[in-house]
Design a protein around this motif. Structure first.
Motif, PDB file in Angstrom:
ATOM      1  N   PRO A  17       0.520  -0.493  -0.143  1.00 25.65           N
ATOM      2  CA  PRO A  17       0.093  -0.241   0.089  1.00 25.65           C
ATOM      3  C   PRO A  17       0.560   1.214   0.122  1.00 25.65           C
ATOM      4  O   PRO A  17       0.354   2.221  -0.862  1.00 25.65           O
ATOM      5  CB  PRO A  17      -1.152  -0.069   1.549  1.00 25.65           C
ATOM      6  CG  PRO A  17      -0.984  -1.601   1.614  1.00 25.65           C
ATOM      7  CD  PRO A  17       0.267  -2.285   1.419  1.00 25.65           C
ATOM      8  N   LEU A  18       1.548   1.355   0.786  1.00 21.51           N
ATOM      9  CA  LEU A  18       2.870   2.293   0.856  1.00 21.51           C
ATOM     10  C   LEU A  18       3.658   2.262  -0.329  1.00 21.51           C
ATOM     11  O   LEU A  18       3.572   4.115  -0.981  1.00 21.51           O
ATOM     12  CB  LEU A  18       4.136   2.261   1.777  1.00 21.51           C
ATOM     13  CG  LEU A  18       5.085   3.199   1.914  1.00 21.51           C
ATOM     14  CD1 LEU A  18       4.327   4.989   1.689  1.00 21.51           C
ATOM     15  CD2 LEU A  18       5.528   2.761   2.760  1.00 21.51           C
ATOM     16  N   VAL A  19       3.861   1.652  -0.829  1.00 22.26           N
ATOM     17  CA  VAL A  19       4.582   1.946  -2.633  1.00 22.26           C
ATOM     18  C   VAL A  19       3.622   2.316  -3.520  1.00 22.26           C
ATOM     19  O   VAL A  19       3.671   2.932  -4.379  1.00 22.26           O
ATOM     20  CB  VAL A  19       5.082   0.214  -2.751  1.00 22.26           C
ATOM     21  CG1 VAL A  19       5.779   0.412  -4.197  1.00 22.26           C
ATOM     22  CG2 VAL A  19       5.864  -0.267  -1.618  1.00 22.26           C
ATOM     23  N   LEU A  20       2.497   2.100  -3.475  1.00 19.62           N
ATOM     24  CA  LEU A  20       1.271   1.745  -4.651  1.00 19.62           C
ATOM     25  C   LEU A  20       1.037   3.973  -4.198  1.00 19.62           C
ATOM     26  O   LEU A  20       0.813   4.577  -5.104  1.00 19.62           O
ATOM     27  CB  LEU A  20       0.028   1.497  -4.356  1.00 19.62           C
ATOM     28  CG  LEU A  20       0.354  -0.318  -4.995  1.00 19.62           C
ATOM     29  CD1 LEU A  20      -0.975  -0.930  -4.478  1.00 19.62           C
ATOM     30  CD2 LEU A  20       0.388  -0.174  -6.211  1.00 19.62           C
ATOM     31  N   GLU A  21       1.643   3.934  -3.053  1.00 21.46           N
ATOM     32  CA  GLU A  21       0.626   5.741  -3.051  1.00 21.46           C
ATOM     33  C   GLU A  21       1.759   6.458  -3.087  1.00 21.46           C
ATOM     34  O   GLU A  21       1.985   7.364  -3.896  1.00 21.46           O
ATOM     35  CB  GLU A  21       0.708   5.302  -1.049  1.00 21.46           C
ATOM     36  CG  GLU A  21      -0.972   5.313  -0.537  1.00 21.46           C
ATOM     37  CD  GLU A  21      -1.943   6.501  -1.613  1.00 21.46           C
ATOM     38  OE1 GLU A  21      -1.721   7.523  -1.742  1.00 21.46           O
ATOM     39  OE2 GLU A  21      -2.794   5.323  -1.740  1.00 21.46           O
ATOM     40  N   MET A  22       3.012   5.818  -3.192  1.00 20.56           N
ATOM     41  CA  MET A  22       4.176   6.604  -3.853  1.00 20.56           C
ATOM     42  C   MET A  22       4.102   6.403  -5.196  1.00 20.56           C
ATOM     43  O   MET A  22       4.864   7.949  -5.667  1.00 20.56           O
ATOM     44  CB  MET A  22       6.061   5.485  -3.279  1.00 20.56           C
ATOM     45  CG  MET A  22       6.848   6.637  -3.190  1.00 20.56           C
ATOM     46  SD  MET A  22       8.496   5.261  -3.048  1.00 20.56           S
ATOM     47  CE  MET A  22       7.816   5.201  -1.773  1.00 20.56           C
ATOM     48  N   LEU A  23       3.938   5.868  -5.660  1.00 19.22           N
ATOM     49  CA  LEU A  23       3.816   5.510  -7.496  1.00 19.22           C
ATOM     50  C   LEU A  23       2.503   6.407  -7.840  1.00 19.22           C
ATOM     51  O   LEU A  23       3.290   7.343  -8.728  1.00 19.22           O
ATOM     52  CB  LEU A  23       3.813   4.308  -7.843  1.00 19.22           C
ATOM     53  CG  LEU A  23       4.645   2.842  -8.211  1.00 19.22           C
ATOM     54  CD1 LEU A  23       3.803   2.400  -7.824  1.00 19.22           C
ATOM     55  CD2 LEU A  23       6.221   4.034  -8.311  1.00 19.22           C
ATOM     56  N   LYS A  24       1.701   6.684  -7.139  1.00 22.28           N
ATOM     57  CA  LYS A  24       0.483   7.478  -7.476  1.00 22.28           C
ATOM     58  C   LYS A  24       0.812   9.359  -7.179  1.00 22.28           C
ATOM     59  O   LYS A  24       0.620   9.263  -8.207  1.00 22.28           O
ATOM     60  CB  LYS A  24      -0.982   6.911  -6.685  1.00 22.28           C
ATOM     61  CG  LYS A  24      -1.217   6.046  -6.623  1.00 22.28           C
ATOM     62  CD  LYS A  24      -3.013   5.268  -5.591  1.00 22.28           C
ATOM     63  CE  LYS A  24      -3.047   4.426  -6.574  1.00 22.28           C
ATOM     64  NZ  LYS A  24      -4.171   3.543  -5.752  1.00 22.28           N
ATOM     65  N   ALA A  25       0.973   9.586  -6.466  1.00 30.59           N
ATOM     66  CA  ALA A  25       1.968  10.603  -5.939  1.00 30.59           C
ATOM     67  C   ALA A  25       2.492  11.191  -6.717  1.00 30.59           C
ATOM     68  O   ALA A  25       3.143  12.197  -6.844  1.00 30.59           O
ATOM     69  CB  ALA A  25       2.544  10.254  -4.178  1.00 30.59           C
ATOM     70  N   GLY A  26       4.004  10.278  -7.384  1.00 33.37           N
ATOM     71  CA  GLY A  26       4.850  10.324  -8.206  1.00 33.37           C
ATOM     72  C   GLY A  26       4.313  10.644 -10.002  1.00 33.37           C
ATOM     73  O   GLY A  26       4.730  11.457 -10.069  1.00 33.37           O
ATOM     74  N   VAL A  27       3.240  10.518 -10.366  1.00 35.47           N
ATOM     75  CA  VAL A  27       2.042  10.408 -11.418  1.00 35.47           C
ATOM     76  C   VAL A  27       1.524  11.434 -10.924  1.00 35.47           C
ATOM     77  O   VAL A  27       1.611  12.370 -12.121  1.00 35.47           O
ATOM     78  CB  VAL A  27       1.470   9.050 -11.469  1.00 35.47           C
ATOM     79  CG1 VAL A  27       0.487   9.446 -12.492  1.00 35.47           C
ATOM     80  CG2 VAL A  27       1.874   7.728 -11.814  1.00 35.47           C
TER      81      VAL A  27
END
Length: 206
Positions: A17-27
């Motif tokens: 979940p944390l990694v997915l949030e990081m990816l979405k924030a980057g996008v």
């Protein structure tokens, strides 16, 4: 934070979940700039103007006919970017996804790799994102160095005659290109829309 204080390991399931949030924030950090770049190119402006003119015969509102094509085009670009880069790909032949971790255990970056489409294409970076709180501290370079090491090991295990790594860079993050060129990468093409490049690809023989 020096790069020597970082380690890279495979992502644990509880970190997903944390990694997915990081990816979405980057996008989210790049999607508006990519959309602005794409939709302000002359061919795109011409298509938007033609769509607005056509809608004026259907819609009673001039403002709605003007804004609706722009809204739909921006939404399409954003959804496309989120679908392409805002999710985690399944583990492939190169393992991972991988995370950069500080000595204290804080996840501060994510990397995913995949084999190229054809034999001899080498490996590709499919995801590389750094938490906004840890940027400009060597995390990206550490992940890139790890990606190169994995690509070399994978190529050797596959019996490839050369090891190669391809890194895509979005138009909104052209500054990364300078780092890649400084690390020996060369631009080799990319993809885009209406004849304009939105993503450049950099490659390096390892």
């Amino acid at each position: 934070m020096a790069s020597s204080h970082l380690s890279v390991r495979e992502m644990r399931e509880d970190e997903k979940p944390l990694v997915l949030e990081m990816l979405k924030a980057g996008v989210k950090d790049t999607e508006n700039r990519v959309a602005l770049h794409a939709l302000t190119r002359p061919p795109a402006l011409l298509l938007l103007a033609a769509a607005s003119s056509g809608l004026r015969f259907v819609l009673a509102s001039f403002a709605l006919a003007l804004l609706l094509p722009v809204f739909l085009a921006v939404a399409a670009v954003k959804l496309g970017l989120r679908a392409r880069w805002g999710s985690l790909p399944p583990p492939g032949g190169l393992g991972g996804p991988w995370v950069a971790v500080r000595g204290s255990g804080d996840v501060c970056g994510v990397l995913a790799l995949a084999p190229g489409t054809n034999a001899g294409d080498g490996a590709r970076v499919t995801r590389l994102s750094v938490s906004r709180w840890h940027r400009r501290r060597g995390v990206g370079r550490r992940l890139l160095a790890f990606a190169e090491a994995r690509a070399r090991a994978w190529a050797g295990g596959m019996g490839e005659t050369r090891a190669r790594l391809v890194v895509p860079v979005a138009v909104a993050t052209w500054g990364v290109a300078g780092m890649l060129e400084g690390c020996g990468y060369q631009a080799e093409g990319g993809w885009g829309c209406l004849g304009y490049t939105l993503v450049r690809e950099f490659s390096k023989d390892l």
